[in-house]
Design a protein around this motif. Structure first.
Motif, PDB file in Angstrom:
ATOM      1  N   GLU A 110       3.509 -18.558 -38.065  1.00  0.00           N
ATOM      2  CA  GLU A 110       3.662 -17.098 -38.124  1.00  0.00           C
ATOM      3  C   GLU A 110       3.246 -16.410 -36.828  1.00  0.00           C
ATOM      4  OE1 GLU A 110       5.008 -15.374 -40.634  1.00  0.00           O
ATOM      5  OE2 GLU A 110       5.359 -17.257 -41.700  1.00  0.00           O
ATOM      6  N   LEU A 111       2.631 -17.179 -35.923  1.00  0.00           N
ATOM      7  CA  LEU A 111       2.128 -16.552 -34.692  1.00  0.00           C
ATOM      8  C   LEU A 111       3.278 -16.109 -33.797  1.00  0.00           C
ATOM      9  CD1 LEU A 111      -0.812 -18.960 -33.793  1.00  0.00           C
ATOM     10  CD2 LEU A 111      -1.014 -16.518 -34.319  1.00  0.00           C
ATOM     11  N   PRO A 112       3.114 -14.976 -33.118  1.00  0.00           N
ATOM     12  CA  PRO A 112       4.137 -14.565 -32.159  1.00  0.00           C
ATOM     13  C   PRO A 112       4.025 -15.408 -30.884  1.00  0.00           C
ATOM     14  CG  PRO A 112       2.284 -13.064 -32.077  1.00  0.00           C
ATOM     15  CD  PRO A 112       1.979 -14.049 -33.180  1.00  0.00           C
ATOM     16  N   VAL A 113       4.983 -15.276 -29.993  1.00  0.00           N
ATOM     17  CA  VAL A 113       4.920 -15.976 -28.710  1.00  0.00           C
ATOM     18  C   VAL A 113       3.609 -15.570 -28.027  1.00  0.00           C
ATOM     19  CG1 VAL A 113       6.027 -16.213 -26.445  1.00  0.00           C
ATOM     20  CG2 VAL A 113       7.414 -15.986 -28.521  1.00  0.00           C
ATOM     21  N   GLY A 114       2.883 -16.540 -27.515  1.00  0.00           N
ATOM     22  CA  GLY A 114       1.605 -16.247 -26.856  1.00  0.00           C
ATOM     23  C   GLY A 114       0.432 -16.248 -27.820  1.00  0.00           C
ATOM     24  N   GLY A 115       0.698 -16.371 -29.126  1.00  0.00           N
ATOM     25  CA  GLY A 115      -0.378 -16.400 -30.112  1.00  0.00           C
ATOM     26  C   GLY A 115      -1.117 -17.739 -30.067  1.00  0.00           C
ATOM     27  N   GLU A 116      -2.351 -17.735 -30.585  1.00  0.00           N
ATOM     28  CA  GLU A 116      -3.171 -18.960 -30.542  1.00  0.00           C
ATOM     29  C   GLU A 116      -3.913 -19.151 -31.847  1.00  0.00           C
ATOM     30  OE1 GLU A 116      -6.279 -18.290 -27.732  1.00  0.00           O
ATOM     31  OE2 GLU A 116      -4.923 -17.263 -26.376  1.00  0.00           O
ATOM     32  N   LEU A 117      -4.106 -20.399 -32.193  1.00  0.00           N
ATOM     33  CA  LEU A 117      -4.925 -20.743 -33.363  1.00  0.00           C
ATOM     34  C   LEU A 117      -5.936 -21.798 -32.937  1.00  0.00           C
ATOM     35  CD1 LEU A 117      -3.557 -21.420 -36.954  1.00  0.00           C
ATOM     36  CD2 LEU A 117      -5.516 -22.650 -36.024  1.00  0.00           C
ATOM     37  N   LEU A 118      -7.192 -21.526 -33.175  1.00  0.00           N
ATOM     38  CA  LEU A 118      -8.257 -22.495 -32.918  1.00  0.00           C
ATOM     39  C   LEU A 118      -8.735 -23.010 -34.266  1.00  0.00           C
ATOM     40  CD1 LEU A 118     -10.413 -23.858 -31.085  1.00  0.00           C
ATOM     41  CD2 LEU A 118     -11.784 -21.767 -31.343  1.00  0.00           C
ATOM     42  N   THR A 119      -8.684 -24.328 -34.462  1.00  0.00           N
ATOM     43  CA  THR A 119      -9.103 -24.883 -35.750  1.00  0.00           C
ATOM     44  C   THR A 119     -10.217 -25.903 -35.518  1.00  0.00           C
ATOM     45  OG1 THR A 119      -8.358 -25.914 -37.817  1.00  0.00           O
ATOM     46  CG2 THR A 119      -7.179 -26.585 -35.824  1.00  0.00           C
ATOM     47  N   LEU A 120     -11.250 -25.857 -36.364  1.00  0.00           N
ATOM     48  CA  LEU A 120     -12.477 -26.631 -36.147  1.00  0.00           C
ATOM     49  C   LEU A 120     -12.596 -27.730 -37.192  1.00  0.00           C
ATOM     50  CD1 LEU A 120     -14.958 -23.621 -35.600  1.00  0.00           C
ATOM     51  CD2 LEU A 120     -13.200 -24.513 -34.051  1.00  0.00           C
ATOM     52  N   GLU A 121     -12.827 -28.960 -36.732  1.00  0.00           N
ATOM     53  CA  GLU A 121     -12.877 -30.098 -37.654  1.00  0.00           C
ATOM     54  C   GLU A 121     -13.920 -31.102 -37.184  1.00  0.00           C
ATOM     55  OE1 GLU A 121     -11.474 -30.940 -40.751  1.00  0.00           O
ATOM     56  OE2 GLU A 121     -12.920 -32.550 -40.383  1.00  0.00           O
ATOM     57  N   ALA A 122     -14.820 -31.488 -38.096  1.00  0.00           N
ATOM     58  CA  ALA A 122     -15.907 -32.403 -37.743  1.00  0.00           C
ATOM     59  C   ALA A 122     -15.489 -33.870 -37.824  1.00  0.00           C
ATOM     60  CB  ALA A 122     -17.087 -32.170 -38.684  1.00  0.00           C
ATOM     61  N   ASN A 123     -14.555 -34.177 -38.693  1.00  0.00           N
ATOM     62  CA  ASN A 123     -14.219 -35.584 -38.950  1.00  0.00           C
ATOM     63  C   ASN A 123     -13.151 -36.049 -37.948  1.00  0.00           C
ATOM     64  OD1 ASN A 123     -12.673 -37.814 -40.086  1.00  0.00           O
ATOM     65  ND2 ASN A 123     -13.903 -37.522 -41.939  1.00  0.00           N
ATOM     66  N   PRO A 124     -13.474 -37.082 -37.126  1.00  0.00           N
ATOM     67  CA  PRO A 124     -12.524 -37.504 -36.074  1.00  0.00           C
ATOM     68  C   PRO A 124     -11.174 -37.972 -36.629  1.00  0.00           C
ATOM     69  CG  PRO A 124     -14.680 -38.504 -35.723  1.00  0.00           C
ATOM     70  CD  PRO A 124     -14.737 -37.831 -37.073  1.00  0.00           C
ATOM     71  N   LEU A 125     -11.193 -38.660 -37.803  1.00  0.00           N
ATOM     72  CA  LEU A 125      -9.911 -39.099 -38.374  1.00  0.00           C
ATOM     73  C   LEU A 125      -9.085 -37.885 -38.788  1.00  0.00           C
ATOM     74  CD1 LEU A 125      -7.923 -41.224 -39.502  1.00  0.00           C
ATOM     75  CD2 LEU A 125      -9.188 -41.109 -41.672  1.00  0.00           C
ATOM     76  N   HIS A 126      -9.716 -36.920 -39.444  1.00  0.00           N
ATOM     77  CA  HIS A 126      -8.991 -35.720 -39.865  1.00  0.00           C
ATOM     78  C   HIS A 126      -8.403 -35.009 -38.634  1.00  0.00           C
ATOM     79  CE1 HIS A 126     -11.604 -35.313 -43.807  1.00  0.00           C
ATOM     80  NE2 HIS A 126     -11.093 -36.515 -43.637  1.00  0.00           N
ATOM     81  N   ALA A 127      -9.217 -34.902 -37.589  1.00  0.00           N
ATOM     82  CA  ALA A 127      -8.751 -34.208 -36.378  1.00  0.00           C
ATOM     83  C   ALA A 127      -7.564 -34.950 -35.757  1.00  0.00           C
ATOM     84  CB  ALA A 127      -9.895 -34.085 -35.373  1.00  0.00           C
ATOM     85  N   ALA A 128      -7.627 -36.285 -35.753  1.00  0.00           N
ATOM     86  CA  ALA A 128      -6.537 -37.079 -35.140  1.00  0.00           C
ATOM     87  C   ALA A 128      -5.244 -36.912 -35.939  1.00  0.00           C
ATOM     88  CB  ALA A 128      -6.945 -38.549 -35.080  1.00  0.00           C
ATOM     89  N   ILE A 129      -5.345 -36.978 -37.268  1.00  0.00           N
ATOM     90  CA  ILE A 129      -4.142 -36.818 -38.101  1.00  0.00           C
ATOM     91  C   ILE A 129      -3.599 -35.403 -37.937  1.00  0.00           C
ATOM     92  CG2 ILE A 129      -3.258 -36.844 -40.497  1.00  0.00           C
ATOM     93  CD1 ILE A 129      -4.011 -39.633 -39.427  1.00  0.00           C
ATOM     94  N   ALA A 130      -4.509 -34.431 -37.866  1.00  0.00           N
ATOM     95  CA  ALA A 130      -4.065 -33.041 -37.701  1.00  0.00           C
ATOM     96  C   ALA A 130      -3.285 -32.894 -36.389  1.00  0.00           C
ATOM     97  CB  ALA A 130      -5.268 -32.098 -37.715  1.00  0.00           C
ATOM     98  N   ARG A 131      -3.798 -33.476 -35.325  1.00  0.00           N
ATOM     99  CA  ARG A 131      -3.093 -33.355 -34.031  1.00  0.00           C
ATOM    100  C   ARG A 131      -1.681 -33.937 -34.143  1.00  0.00           C
ATOM    101  NH1 ARG A 131      -8.277 -34.863 -31.721  1.00  0.00           N
ATOM    102  NH2 ARG A 131      -9.269 -32.936 -31.001  1.00  0.00           N
ATOM    103  N   GLU A 132      -1.581 -35.103 -34.794  1.00  0.00           N
ATOM    104  CA  GLU A 132      -0.246 -35.727 -34.975  1.00  0.00           C
ATOM    105  C   GLU A 132       0.658 -34.785 -35.782  1.00  0.00           C
ATOM    106  OE1 GLU A 132      -1.923 -40.287 -35.271  1.00  0.00           O
ATOM    107  OE2 GLU A 132      -0.514 -39.600 -36.824  1.00  0.00           O
TER     108      GLU A 132
END
Ligand code: SAM
Length: 219
Positions: free
Chosen positions: A77-99
């Motif tokens: 839903e973000l417009p061009v130039g919009g940003e989302l910062l998402t915080l995750e402690a679990n390295p596996l969760h973060a890796a799957i999220a990036r994929e």
């Protein structure tokens, strides 16, 4: 009742939410990787997307990424130039999220910050304010997350807190459950905070009996 609640959710999803192979694949990837099935439901994801649209958010903070399912709903839903910062402690969760974020085509506007959310928030420095904050991580820390959400807010920021009803346990003042105590303090802080106009909705559906808070940062 759970079966009926799920049937209604499934009906609502079928009627209201367009079939989306990308989001379905994100959920399938999360389950295949062994992530717990605690992503928001499709109707809740659409609600988050609508909130982003309604406040015309350009900068979003999400606390608790899991595999990025709610992240994709909001980032789209973000417009061009919009940003989302998402915080995750679990390295596996973060890796799957990036994929998943790459797969969904939103990686260009999303940063996954890996590590305990409080540590990331304490080190954000003079980050510009967020227009929308979605709090969906470890509930004992909800009061701390609310403090940081207010720190990085501006008048008009929308702060959403998920999983605040907890099968009705939220009304139990003597609970020994740290998550329930966390959401109770969170709700009481919101009610006492003059900078906020807040409400909460209890919900039933595929995720059982729960609910969310919604708070607007006043002018
Ligand atoms: N928002 C996600 C969605 O709907 O797709 C679901 C998030 S899940 C309910 C909560 C996530 O918060 C988990 O992935 C968990 O690893 C993460 N988490 C728990 N404690 C955390 C902490 N202290 N800092 C950052 N993330 C944390």
């Amino acid at each position: 009742m759970q079966q009926k609640w799920s049937m209604v959710d499934e009906y609502l999803e079928k009627q209201l939410i367009a079939e989306d192979e990308v989001l379905a694949q994100v959920l399938a990837n999360n389950r295949r990787a062994g992530l717990p099935g605690i992503d928001v439901s499709p109707v809740q994801g659409q609600l988050l997307a609508l909130f982003v649209r309604m406040v015309q958010a350009k900068r979003i903070l999400e606390i608790g990424t899991l595999g990025g399912y709610s992240t994709v709903w909001m980032a789209r839903e973000l417009p061009v130039g919009g940003e989302l910062l998402t915080l995750e402690a679990n390295p596996l969760h973060a890796a799957i999220a990036r994929e998943n974020l790459h797969f969904a085509g939103v990686a260009d506007r999303v940063t996954v910050a890996e590590g305990p959310a409080l540590h990331t928030l304490e080190n954000l420095g003079d980050h510009p304010p967020f227009d929308l904050v979605f709090i969906d991580a470890d509930k004992p820390n909800n009061p701390n997350y609310l403090k940081w959400a207010l720190h990085y807010a501006h008048p008009g920021t929308l702060i959403i807190g998920d999983n605040v009803v907890r099968n009705g346990e939220v009304t139990n003042p003597v609970t020994t459950d740290a998550s329930v105590q966390g959401v109770r303090t969170f709700i009481e802080m919101m009610g006492a905070e003059p900078r906020l106009t807040a409400t909460a909705m209890q919900t039933v559906g595929v995720k059982g009996w729960d609910g969310f808070t919604l708070a607007w940062v006043n002018a």
